[in-house]
Design a protein around this motif. Structure first.
Motif, mmCIF file in Angstrom:
data_model
loop_
_atom_site.group_PDB
_atom_site.id
_atom_site.type_symbol
_atom_site.label_atom_id
_atom_site.label_comp_id
_atom_site.label_asym_id
_atom_site.label_seq_id
_atom_site.Cartn_x
_atom_site.Cartn_y
_atom_site.Cartn_z
ATOM 1 N N ARG A 157 3.894 8.267 -10.947
ATOM 2 C CA ARG A 157 5.481 8.849 -11.395
ATOM 3 C C ARG A 157 5.639 10.178 -10.484
ATOM 4 N NH1 ARG A 157 7.652 11.661 -16.081
ATOM 5 N NH2 ARG A 157 9.808 11.738 -15.888
ATOM 6 N N ILE A 158 4.563 10.968 -10.498
ATOM 7 C CA ILE A 158 4.903 12.470 -9.674
ATOM 8 C C ILE A 158 4.852 11.880 -8.252
ATOM 9 C CG2 ILE A 158 3.658 13.794 -11.438
ATOM 10 C CD1 ILE A 158 1.524 13.759 -9.803
ATOM 11 N N THR A 159 4.016 10.818 -7.897
ATOM 12 C CA THR A 159 4.228 10.387 -6.498
ATOM 13 C C THR A 159 5.462 9.957 -5.838
ATOM 14 O OG1 THR A 159 1.915 10.124 -6.386
ATOM 15 C CG2 THR A 159 3.079 8.950 -4.500
ATOM 16 N N LEU A 160 6.093 9.065 -6.749
ATOM 17 C CA LEU A 160 7.521 8.564 -6.570
ATOM 18 C C LEU A 160 8.317 9.648 -6.626
ATOM 19 C CD1 LEU A 160 7.307 5.152 -8.226
ATOM 20 C CD2 LEU A 160 7.002 5.710 -5.784
ATOM 21 N N PHE A 161 8.247 10.641 -7.463
ATOM 22 C CA PHE A 161 9.314 11.823 -7.489
ATOM 23 C C PHE A 161 9.273 12.542 -6.288
ATOM 24 C CE2 PHE A 161 9.579 16.174 -8.554
ATOM 25 C CZ PHE A 161 11.025 16.293 -8.863
ATOM 26 N N ALA A 212 -6.844 6.505 -12.490
ATOM 27 C CA ALA A 212 -5.295 6.404 -11.991
ATOM 28 C C ALA A 212 -4.570 5.925 -13.407
ATOM 29 C CB ALA A 212 -5.081 5.502 -10.828
ATOM 30 N N HIS A 213 -3.440 6.592 -13.305
ATOM 31 C CA HIS A 213 -2.575 6.017 -14.330
ATOM 32 C C HIS A 213 -1.112 6.344 -13.916
ATOM 33 C CE1 HIS A 213 -1.955 10.364 -15.116
ATOM 34 N NE2 HIS A 213 -3.208 10.518 -15.094
ATOM 35 N N ALA A 245 -0.619 1.533 -7.819
ATOM 36 C CA ALA A 245 0.381 1.741 -6.453
ATOM 37 C C ALA A 245 0.894 0.541 -6.260
ATOM 38 C CB ALA A 245 -0.838 2.083 -5.614
ATOM 39 N N ARG A 246 0.975 -0.494 -6.573
ATOM 40 C CA ARG A 246 1.532 -1.916 -6.789
ATOM 41 C C ARG A 246 3.208 -1.688 -6.290
ATOM 42 N NH1 ARG A 246 -1.338 -5.684 -11.074
ATOM 43 N NH2 ARG A 246 -3.432 -6.001 -9.801
ATOM 44 N N ARG A 247 3.541 -2.581 -5.241
ATOM 45 C CA ARG A 247 5.006 -2.445 -5.179
ATOM 46 C C ARG A 247 5.589 -1.033 -4.919
ATOM 47 N NH1 ARG A 247 4.001 -5.564 -8.961
ATOM 48 N NH2 ARG A 247 4.758 -4.297 -10.789
ATOM 49 N N ALA A 248 4.797 -0.078 -4.459
ATOM 50 C CA ALA A 248 5.321 1.266 -3.788
ATOM 51 C C ALA A 248 4.599 1.595 -2.524
ATOM 52 C CB ALA A 248 4.880 2.280 -5.071
ATOM 53 N N LEU A 274 -10.883 3.674 -7.338
ATOM 54 C CA LEU A 274 -10.205 2.847 -6.069
ATOM 55 C C LEU A 274 -9.130 1.654 -6.694
ATOM 56 C CD1 LEU A 274 -9.180 3.206 -3.245
ATOM 57 C CD2 LEU A 274 -11.149 1.755 -2.506
ATOM 58 N N LEU A 275 -9.978 0.868 -7.389
ATOM 59 C CA LEU A 275 -9.223 -0.131 -7.962
ATOM 60 C C LEU A 275 -8.128 0.025 -9.087
ATOM 61 C CD1 LEU A 275 -12.381 -2.862 -8.461
ATOM 62 C CD2 LEU A 275 -10.306 -2.921 -6.757
#
Length: 226
Positions: free
Chosen positions: A23-27, A17-18, A67-70, A60-61
């Motif tokens: 960014r695309i998820t929050l958007f 994950a990067h 994903a922290r703080r989101a 997963l890690l």
């Protein structure tokens, strides 16, 4: 009945994950008015080679770090469900979580090859699909067999925000500034990323520490027993 929880689903290998995933998820969450998004960290993608695929625990890690703080919940629930194909995973999730409204999130690169997925029309009939523009893939996506079928169901993002009006099939196209980060480039630059993540907290032990799924609360099984 209470207001349904609007939940985005973003599937992938997350190898690793990067920031682009985040960014695309929050958007998409902002554009669609989602309450949260689940990252479905796949035990194995039938369309991707197994060579170079890091262990599920490491992937997963890596997703948890991003994903922290989101309002993002990384999960390996597909391992628990025993599903391998997206169509089966989505059917199982809608049965398991009847009080949620789901929307499937995908990049335009996936739309370009959606017609190769198992029962892809049933995927579209199971929940709305939101496609996020990705550089270099838009032309292929817009001329793909799946887009030819889905085009008649295209709706504006604003309609997704009206919680009582969700139905499927429905397609919404989201465009945002291109993000050129990729898992492939990260793997090339940091070949040992998975081992480094699995080594955190192991305190010198030969076995990596156990990892518990934050959605199912189950321990992640080794791939050999998945």
């Amino acid at each position: 009945m209470g207001t349904p929880v609007l939940t985005g689903l973003l599937g992938g290998s997350f190898n690793p994950a990067h920031g682009g995933h985040r960014r695309i998820t929050l958007f998409a969450a902002e554009a669609l008015g989602l309450d949260e998004t689940w990252w479905l960290v796949s035990p194995g993608n039938p369309l991707k080679p197994k060579a170079g695929m890091a262990p599920l625990k490491a992937r997963l890690l890596s997703a948890r770090k991003q994903a922290r703080r989101a309002r993002i919940v990384p999960t390996a629930i597909e391992q628990r469900l025993g599903t391998r194909y997206t169509v089966d995973t989505l059917a199982a999730l809608t049965r398991r979580y009847p009080k949620r409204r789901f929307v499937w999130l995908m990049g335009s690169d996936n739309l370009a090859q959606l017609h190769r997925w198992k029962d892809w029309r049933r995927i579209a009939r199971t929940m709305p699909i939101a496609v996020i523009a990705r550089p270099g893939y838009d032309a292929d996506a817009m001329t793909s067999p799946a887009m030819a079928w889905l085009r008649r169901y295209q709706v504006p993002a604003a309609s997704f925000r009206k919680r009582g009006q969700w139905s499927a099939p429905a397609l919404v196209l989201l465009r945002f500034d291109p993000d050129h980060r990729s898992a492939t480039a990260i793997r090339r630059a940091h070949a040992g990323w998975a081992e480094a993540l699995l080594g955190e907290g192991s305190k010198g032990a030969h076995e990596p520490p156990p990892v518990r799924d934050r959605l199912t609360f189950r321990m992640i099984r080794p791939e050999a027993t998945a």
